[in-house]
Design a protein around this motif. Structure first.
Motif, PDB file in Angstrom:
ATOM      1  N   THR A 120       0.855  -1.181   0.000  1.00  8.45           N
ATOM      2  CA  THR A 120       0.000   0.000   0.000  1.00  8.45           C
ATOM      3  C   THR A 120       0.895   1.236   0.000  1.00  8.45           C
ATOM      4  OG1 THR A 120      -1.694  -1.141   1.265  1.00  8.45           O
ATOM      5  CG2 THR A 120      -1.731   1.262   1.356  1.00  8.45           C
ATOM      6  N   THR A 124      -1.591   3.888   4.891  1.00  8.74           N
ATOM      7  CA  THR A 124      -2.586   4.444   3.970  1.00  8.74           C
ATOM      8  C   THR A 124      -2.505   5.966   3.889  1.00  8.74           C
ATOM      9  OG1 THR A 124      -4.202   4.423   5.759  1.00  8.74           O
ATOM     10  CG2 THR A 124      -4.219   2.531   4.273  1.00  8.74           C
ATOM     11  N   GLU A 143       0.006   8.829  -2.306  1.00 10.01           N
ATOM     12  CA  GLU A 143      -1.228   8.050  -2.100  1.00 10.01           C
ATOM     13  C   GLU A 143      -2.454   8.759  -2.666  1.00 10.01           C
ATOM     14  OE1 GLU A 143      -4.989   6.902  -0.375  1.00 10.01           O
ATOM     15  OE2 GLU A 143      -4.001   8.776   0.113  1.00 10.01           O
ATOM     16  N   ILE A 144      -2.539  10.081  -2.492  1.00 13.75           N
ATOM     17  CA  ILE A 144      -3.754  10.772  -2.934  1.00 13.75           C
ATOM     18  C   ILE A 144      -3.914  10.638  -4.448  1.00 13.75           C
ATOM     19  CG2 ILE A 144      -4.939  13.007  -3.118  1.00 13.75           C
ATOM     20  CD1 ILE A 144      -3.692  13.763  -0.422  1.00 13.75           C
ATOM     21  N   HIS A 150      -4.498   6.958  -5.629  1.00 17.55           N
ATOM     22  CA  HIS A 150      -5.827   6.386  -5.389  1.00 17.55           C
ATOM     23  C   HIS A 150      -6.958   7.264  -5.898  1.00 17.55           C
ATOM     24  CE1 HIS A 150      -4.370   3.499  -2.015  1.00 17.55           C
ATOM     25  NE2 HIS A 150      -4.311   2.955  -3.207  1.00 17.55           N
ATOM     26  N   MET A 151      -6.616   8.470  -6.362  1.00 16.13           N
ATOM     27  CA  MET A 151      -7.647   9.387  -6.836  1.00 16.13           C
ATOM     28  C   MET A 151      -8.197   8.907  -8.183  1.00 16.13           C
ATOM     29  SD  MET A 151      -6.985  13.397  -7.311  1.00 16.13           S
ATOM     30  CE  MET A 151      -6.433  13.316  -8.981  1.00 16.13           C
ATOM     31  N   ALA A 208      -3.786  16.214   3.128  1.00 16.29           N
ATOM     32  CA  ALA A 208      -3.264  17.116   2.100  1.00 16.29           C
ATOM     33  C   ALA A 208      -3.143  18.535   2.653  1.00 16.29           C
ATOM     34  CB  ALA A 208      -4.191  17.107   0.889  1.00 16.29           C
TER      35      ALA A 208
END
Lengths: 378, 184
Positions: free
Chosen positions: A33, A118, A173-174, A177-178, A364
């Protein structure tokens, strides 16, 4: 209204599509992840088109496998996150000195160590440059949208082939996974660089031959060319050397093949920079916060502008220096405790104030945080 | 001048909050021709823990993908409701699942309360479609995407064996929201 060409997908999915579009047919990795979807998707797609997906026992094995596959002629990649990227550093250095093209995707999460798996972060920027020891070439791309992850993954493979070097695609990650709607180009619409193959007889082949700064073509094992590959400094034939002159030349050459082509490798987006009095330098997810902030400031008549590097290494010194000449201050928002900030300060050479906006709580950076700082200089 | 419409779907991991976000963003972008982005925040657990999904819908390029001032929010648990309601804008919409959320927050926005999970379990026999009922309700309350678009998006994302069930859940959501009045 429905647009059939548009597809709603995740950043990591766009990365997988980019790898396939670039002609990559070999993936080896250890799922982690927030990069796992790249492995998940390629494990389904690659075998269907004659490619290979290998789940390895760890990340050291993963990078070694993609190096081996590349020597076998495949465009290869792996995907990981901070903890795995740490383990890959030894192999990364090997790929640099042995000049083996390959692509490493690092979807950044909170660190150090296992951190917050995460949670997004941008704290591997310096590791991407200096994680492996010794002076070595670093090419690191920092896309900021789902569509751009597709294009930059293709570009990563192209740069890897042109310069015979590992290339890192670094996002968080943002963005990984966005989900956004993107358009996948038709084959041929986006340039894909294929590996240059030797044309000489196998017995005349020198894998590290150099003439006039050109980069020697890389033969594929199994096609009749027998050659030696090592992490030791080597002569043109690939065998180790103790010759100090050759060692010095070789080290300079692998670094300079990137440094001399900075203008070709560095790509930036400029947003409201023409008349900007306050600059923001931001990459990846923080550039999204910055763009929002700049747009809001412009509505209020404040002359703010954004410089967004899509290539973070080599560092866009020229563009930052030019901006520093023009503005009162440069703000550097990033999801770490100050990494690119110091590079901006260095490249600005004291021509303007440079201020960092740092955040490591895995949320963020809120645009208002940047707006507040811009207002101090307005 | 362009608009920016912000939504937040919040609950506990496993309740389908991320999927709900994906579906409505897909409805807006693929089937309604707008720009949409969906992002998420979740813990390492596959079940339990706070989970939220945020959707931005706009007629312009979407830069910042996270919510700043929320037009519509769904809360499926008390924890999520308490934690995430502070960003709802004036006159915005908050839909709470009264099965779990016993204390409705007070603010200068409209709060709609409905026992979504209970209805999913008792009337449709599957608590798992609570998120699809919620989608129907949110769409009916906000009109942010068309009924056609949300139905297409739902049906494109659910397993073939459960098409009817999900279709029913969505319709049920539309109907129940139509009769619903905000808490005063």
């Amino acid at each position: 209204m429905s647009d059939k060409k548009k597809k709603f997908m995740q950043g990591n999915e766009a990365c997988s599509e980019g790898a396939l579009y670039a002609g990559s047919r070999f993936y080896a990795g250890y799922p982690i992840t927030p990069s796992t979807e790249v492995a998940e998707i390629l494990s389904v797609r690659l075998p269907k088109i004659g490619g290979v997906f290998m789940q390895m026992e760890d990340e050291i094995a993963s990078i070694c496998a993609i190096i081996g596959a590349s020597l076998g002629g495949a465009k290869s990649l792996t995907a990981t996150s901070g903890p795995g990227f740490s383990l890959m550093q030894e192999g990364l250095g090997f790929a640099c000195i042995a000049e083996i093209p390959c692509v490493i995707i690092n979807v950044m999460r909170s660190g150090p160590s296992t951190g917050f798996p995460t949670g997004p972060s941008q704290s591997d920027v310096m590791q991407a440059k200096w994680g492996t020891h010794g002076d070595h070439p670093s090419v690191v791309l920092t896309p900021a949208t789902v569509q751009e992850i597709f294009y930059e993954t293709v570009r990563a493979f192209n740069l890897a082939e042109i310069y015979r070097t590992p290339v890192i695609v670094l996002y968080d990650e943002i963005i990984g996974h966005m989900r956004e709607a993107i358009t996948l180009p038709e084959p041929g619409e986006v340039e894909v660089i294929e590996r240059k193959k030797p044309t000489c007889k196998p017995e005349e082949y020198k894998p590290y031959a150099q003439s006039n700064g050109t980069i020697a073509p890389l033969a594929a094992y199994g096609e009749g060319y027998k050659f030696h590959v090592t992490g030791l400094y080597h002569a043109e034939d690939g065998f180790p050397t103790n010759n100090t002159k050759l060692i010095g030349e070789a080290n300079e050459r692998i670094v300079n093949k990137i440094n001399k082509n900075v203008d070709k490798i560095c790509i930036n987006e400029e947003y409201y920079l023409d008349d900007a009095e306050i600059g923001v330098v931001a990459y990846g997810v923080s550039s999204k916060s910055a763009k929002f902030a700049v747009k809001e400031m412009r509505k209020k008549g404040v002359k703010a502008g954004l410089l967004r590097p899509k290539t973070i290494w080599p560092f866009p010194d020229k563009a930052v220096n030019k901006l520093a000449k023009q503005v009162k201050a440069i703000l550097v928002p990033e999801m770490n405790l100050g990494q690119v900030y110091y590079e901006v300060e260095r490249a600005s050479r004291g021509q303007c104030e440079v201020k960092g906006i740092f955040k490591v709580d895995t949320e963020a950076i809120h645009p208002n945080q940047i707006i507040e700082e811009i207002e101090k200089f307005a | 001048m362009g608009y920016r419409y912000e939504m937040r779907f919040s609950g506990s991991g496993g309740q389908g909050m991320i999927l709900a976000g994906i579906i409505i963003a897909e409805a807006a972008s693929i089937y309604d021709g707008k720009n949409a982005s969906q992002s998420q925040s979740y813990g390492p657990e596959s079940r339990g823990g706070a989970s939220r999904s945020e959707v931005i819908i706009s007629d312009e390029e979407i830069d910042y993908p996270k919510a700043t001032s929320i037009d519509a929010m769904l809360a499926m648990t008390q924890e999520a409701c308490n934690k995430y309601n502070k960003d709802i804008k004036k006159d915005g919409v908050l839909l709470i699942d009264s099965t779990e959320v016993k204390n409705a927050p007070k603010g200068n926005y409209k709060v709609y309360s409905y026992p979504i999970s209970t209805v999913a379990r008792d009337e449709l026999g599957k608590i798992i479609v609570a998120n699809i009922i919620s989608l129907g309700m949110i769409v009916e309350l906000t009109k942010i995407v068309s009924h056609e678009a949300i139905e297409k998006a739902v049906l494109a994302r659910v397993p073939p064996a459960f098409l009817d069930l999900n279709k029913k859940a969505l319709q049920l959501g539309f109907e129940r929201a139509r009769e619903l009045k905000p808490l005063s």
